[in-house]
Design a protein around this motif. Structure first.
Motif, mmCIF file in Angstrom:
data_model
loop_
_atom_site.group_PDB
_atom_site.id
_atom_site.type_symbol
_atom_site.label_atom_id
_atom_site.label_comp_id
_atom_site.label_asym_id
_atom_site.label_seq_id
_atom_site.Cartn_x
_atom_site.Cartn_y
_atom_site.Cartn_z
ATOM 1 N N VAL A 85 59.848 -25.329 -70.059
ATOM 2 C CA VAL A 85 59.961 -26.539 -69.239
ATOM 3 C C VAL A 85 60.869 -26.278 -68.050
ATOM 4 C CG1 VAL A 85 60.583 -28.979 -69.263
ATOM 5 C CG2 VAL A 85 59.748 -27.909 -71.346
ATOM 6 N N THR A 86 60.383 -26.625 -66.857
ATOM 7 C CA THR A 86 61.210 -26.420 -65.677
ATOM 8 C C THR A 86 60.901 -27.492 -64.627
ATOM 9 O OG1 THR A 86 62.036 -24.715 -64.167
ATOM 10 C CG2 THR A 86 59.645 -24.791 -64.506
ATOM 11 N N ASN A 87 61.537 -27.368 -63.479
ATOM 12 C CA ASN A 87 61.344 -28.322 -62.385
ATOM 13 C C ASN A 87 61.057 -27.588 -61.078
ATOM 14 O OD1 ASN A 87 61.919 -31.054 -63.475
ATOM 15 N ND2 ASN A 87 63.909 -30.155 -63.975
ATOM 16 N N ALA A 88 60.369 -28.283 -60.172
ATOM 17 C CA ALA A 88 60.083 -27.697 -58.856
ATOM 18 C C ALA A 88 61.372 -27.466 -58.086
ATOM 19 C CB ALA A 88 59.140 -28.614 -58.067
ATOM 20 N N VAL A 89 62.345 -28.375 -58.261
ATOM 21 C CA VAL A 89 63.632 -28.311 -57.564
ATOM 22 C C VAL A 89 64.737 -28.233 -58.616
ATOM 23 C CG1 VAL A 89 65.207 -29.612 -56.055
ATOM 24 C CG2 VAL A 89 62.756 -29.534 -55.538
ATOM 25 N N LYS A 90 65.673 -27.330 -58.441
ATOM 26 C CA LYS A 90 66.650 -27.052 -59.511
ATOM 27 C C LYS A 90 67.984 -27.789 -59.376
ATOM 28 C CE LYS A 90 63.923 -23.732 -61.234
ATOM 29 N NZ LYS A 90 62.483 -24.039 -61.075
ATOM 30 N N HIS A 91 68.183 -28.526 -58.300
ATOM 31 C CA HIS A 91 69.412 -29.333 -58.192
ATOM 32 C C HIS A 91 69.068 -30.826 -58.071
ATOM 33 C CE1 HIS A 91 71.924 -25.682 -57.114
ATOM 34 N NE2 HIS A 91 72.768 -26.369 -57.865
ATOM 35 N N PHE A 92 69.927 -31.650 -58.640
ATOM 36 C CA PHE A 92 69.769 -33.117 -58.632
ATOM 37 C C PHE A 92 70.053 -33.664 -57.231
ATOM 38 C CE2 PHE A 92 72.038 -37.239 -60.175
ATOM 39 C CZ PHE A 92 70.869 -37.982 -60.076
ATOM 40 N N LYS A 93 69.123 -34.444 -56.705
ATOM 41 C CA LYS A 93 69.339 -35.112 -55.419
ATOM 42 C C LYS A 93 69.509 -36.603 -55.674
ATOM 43 C CE LYS A 93 67.351 -35.735 -50.835
ATOM 44 N NZ LYS A 93 66.226 -35.393 -49.940
ATOM 45 N N PHE A 94 70.532 -37.190 -55.099
ATOM 46 C CA PHE A 94 70.803 -38.612 -55.406
ATOM 47 C C PHE A 94 71.526 -39.306 -54.256
ATOM 48 C CE2 PHE A 94 75.346 -37.956 -56.011
ATOM 49 C CZ PHE A 94 75.429 -36.609 -56.323
ATOM 50 N N THR A 95 71.481 -40.628 -54.294
ATOM 51 C CA THR A 95 72.352 -41.436 -53.437
ATOM 52 C C THR A 95 73.226 -42.260 -54.381
ATOM 53 O OG1 THR A 95 70.666 -43.146 -53.383
ATOM 54 C CG2 THR A 95 70.748 -41.663 -51.506
ATOM 55 N N ARG A 96 74.284 -42.863 -53.848
ATOM 56 C CA ARG A 96 75.127 -43.717 -54.675
ATOM 57 C C ARG A 96 74.911 -45.166 -54.262
ATOM 58 N NH1 ARG A 96 78.672 -41.196 -57.989
ATOM 59 N NH2 ARG A 96 79.018 -38.998 -57.561
ATOM 60 N N ALA A 97 74.774 -46.047 -55.283
ATOM 61 C CA ALA A 97 74.512 -47.445 -54.969
ATOM 62 C C ALA A 97 75.134 -48.359 -56.015
ATOM 63 C CB ALA A 97 73.006 -47.693 -54.892
ATOM 64 N N GLY A 98 75.344 -49.604 -55.627
ATOM 65 C CA GLY A 98 75.870 -50.608 -56.551
ATOM 66 C C GLY A 98 77.383 -50.574 -56.603
#
Ligand code: URA
Ligand code: SF4
Length: 216
Positions: A98-111
């Motif tokens: 099992v793997t992913n196309a992209v290896k780092h988490f991309k995120f924004t911060r909200a709330g």
């Protein structure tokens, strides 16, 4: 910008991927990847896991919040759903890589608590990370690839990929010079977001059953 970091017009993991490495060495090298800016805010690289000789390889989008913290793919809510769907389709999740196309988490911060919210990677980021996926594919050599959603599909088959058009079918395509068989389906997160979750789940399981039959 550090000297080892790619300039903005040339995001690529390529210089970080060691030649002739086995999966263990590849995983260790990926810990230091600076091929695109996503490594900056993420906790760690989340490399693929599973049996090196797995017959089935599953490709997701990118790690989520839990995966970023734990360093393993599909350990959060989407992963729990995926494991259940694999089992319902007659596949042992332990038999797959099992793997992913992209290896780092991309995120924004909200709330108010500045929660980390998943943000879809761009095509450019997925292309930058492609050399890791290509190296995993070459080393695992699966008999079948299950594509989980649009990002993985575009990363492997190009930007014209549309998951709704090809889900639940067996595609035969040449990828990095090797003939591959692929079964695309929706991303498990899309099932969690669906209005009719039960129906969406049954669709995912039905697509995975196509993969089971194709494996024989
Ligand atoms: N979603 C993905 O695409 N991959 C993970 O590892 C977790 C959630
Ligand atoms: Fe390297 Fe991929 Fe992480 Fe970008 S997302 S830094 S290319 S491992």
């Amino acid at each position: 910008m550090a000297a080892t970091e790619s300039p903005e017009d040339a995001y690529t993991a390529e210089p970080f991927v060691p030649a002739g490495a086995d999966l263990g060495a590849l995983r260790r090298a990926a810990e230091g990847c600076r091929g695109c800016p996503l490594h900056r805010d993420a906790t760690q690289t989340v490399f693929g896991t599973g049996r090196p000789g797995a017959r089935l390889m599953l490709v997701g989008e990118q790690p989520g919040d839990q995966e970023d913290r734990q360093g393993r793919p599909f350990v959060g809510p989407a992963g729990k759903l995926l494991d259940r769907a694999l089992a319902d389709a007659g596949l042992d999740p332990a038999d797959a890589y099992v793997t992913n196309a992209v290896k780092h988490f991309k995120f924004t911060r909200a709330g108010p608590r500045k929660r980390r919210i998943h943000k879809a990677p761009t095509l450019r980021e997925a292309a930058a990370c492609g050399p890791w996926l290509a190296a995993e594919l070459a080393l695992v050599g699966p008999e079948l690839i299950v594509i989980l959603g649009a990002t993985a599909g575009k990363a492997l088959l190009g930007s014209s990929f549309r998951v709704t058009q090809v889900r639940g079918t067996v595609l035969e395509e040449e990828i990095h010079g090797r003939p591959e068989r692929l079964v695309p389906t929706v991303h498990p997160s899309a099932v969690l977001r669906a209005d009719d979750r039960e129906q969406a789940y049954r669709g995912l399981v039905a697509d995975l059953e196509v993969a089971v039959r194709a494996l024989g």
